[in-house]
Design a protein around this motif. Structure first.
Motif: not given
Length: 324
Positions: A70-74, A288-290
């Protein structure tokens, strides 16, 4: 009389065996059709291969945790798309519910002799023109017109029924409700147009037979015409659902782009398509891969929806149309 028979004997035959040119034309057309179908399959496979190749490092790194995260942290290289999957399915199902109801109602109104057929043609043309409006225009209309219109009603629902999960938050701006409403308007032409064609494929004698059995007008529509056209209507709903799943710009402008899971119609959310559109321009190599992994997840969801829709459509064809 003899001259008439002689003229008939000398007349050019209307029909005859195919000529060598006819065989050559037919073979050429068949070859082009097979080549085009093969080219579509190859192109689809190539697109899937390129996405899978770019996403493979992220698949190795995150595995299935990418789908359940649930986390999107670059900055911390933590990526999960469960809120985006939820937002994609939730917004699309809401839009399909609204667009499906109104689309089928419009199809019944235009095909079941409620208005003159010339006026019905005008209405159908106007509805189909909605498909020509760019999604960014829908997004701007939603921001400047729809959201201000929804705010008073959303505030009242939240104040009176805030205990109910659908109204547990207030509408502060972009959110699920305006996004779903705009999405319903965007899929409405698809659902309505294909449903109209499904009703028009039914011979008029079917309705006459229903009237002859003593049905009322609405009994004939709901118990005879609607089930008979169900396979075409389901195809319209599947196409509309696929259109909703892949919509990008309007949702990116209206849904709020918040990485959260909520049942509230007024809370901001996010979708896979809007995540891709809003993040790609500034994404680094790892991100980009994600994002390619997220695109692969969206393709899988769309594929599952289409396969399930096709299975349901085949079931309705066997049940209501007697075909195998």
């Amino acid at each position: 009389m003899a001259k008439l028979f002689a003229a008939a004997d000398s007349a050019t035959s209307v029909s005859g065996p195919p000529s060598a040119g006819d065989y050559a034309t037919d073979s050429l057309f068949r070859g082009i059709a097979w080549f085009s179908a093969f080219l579509i399959i190859v192109l689809t496979g190539y697109i899937l291969w390129e996405i899978l190749r770019e996403a493979f490092p992220a698949i190795q790194t995150y595995g299935l945790g990418f789908i359940t995260g649930t986390t999107w942290n670059v900055n911390k290289a933590e990526f999960g798309v469960l809120p985006e999957i939820w937002g994609t399915l939730y917004s699309s199902l809401l839009a399909l519910f609204l667009g499906g109801i109104f689309g089928i109602a419009i199809a019944i109104f235009l095909t079941q002799d409620f208005i003159d057929h010339r006026l019905a043609t005008v209405f159908r043309t106007v509805i189909e023109m909605l498909a020509a409006i760019p999604s960014v225009v829908f997004g701007l209309w939603g921001i400047f017109v729809l959201i201000p219109l929804l705010k008073p009603g959303a505030e009242w629902l939240h104040s009176q029924f805030g205990w109910f999960p659908l109204f547990s938050t207030d509408l502060a701006g972009p959110g699920m409700a305006p996004a779903a409403l705009v999405l319903a308007i965007m899929i409405l032409p698809t659902v309505a147009a294909i449903s109209v064609d499904a009703f028009r494929r039914i011979p008029y004698k079917v309705k006459e037979a229903a009237y002859g059995m003593g049905t009322t007008r609405w009994e004939a529509i709901l118990k005879v015409m609607l089930p008979t056209a169900s396979s075409g209507i389901l195809a319209a709903l599947v196409l509309g659902f696929g259109r909703a799943l892949g919509e990008t710009m309007a949702l990116a402008m209206l849904i709020g782009n918040a990485n959260q899971i909520s049942l509230s119609l007024f809370s901001p959310a996010n979708t896979l398509a809007s995540l891709l559109a809003s993040t790609f321009p500034e994404a680094g190599q790892i991100e980009v891969q994600a994002l390619m992994y997220a695109a692969l997840v969206l393709l899988v969801i769309t594929f599952i929806v289409n396969v399930a829709g096709l299975a349901v459509q085949q079931y309705t064809i066997r049940k209501f149309e007697g075909k195998k």
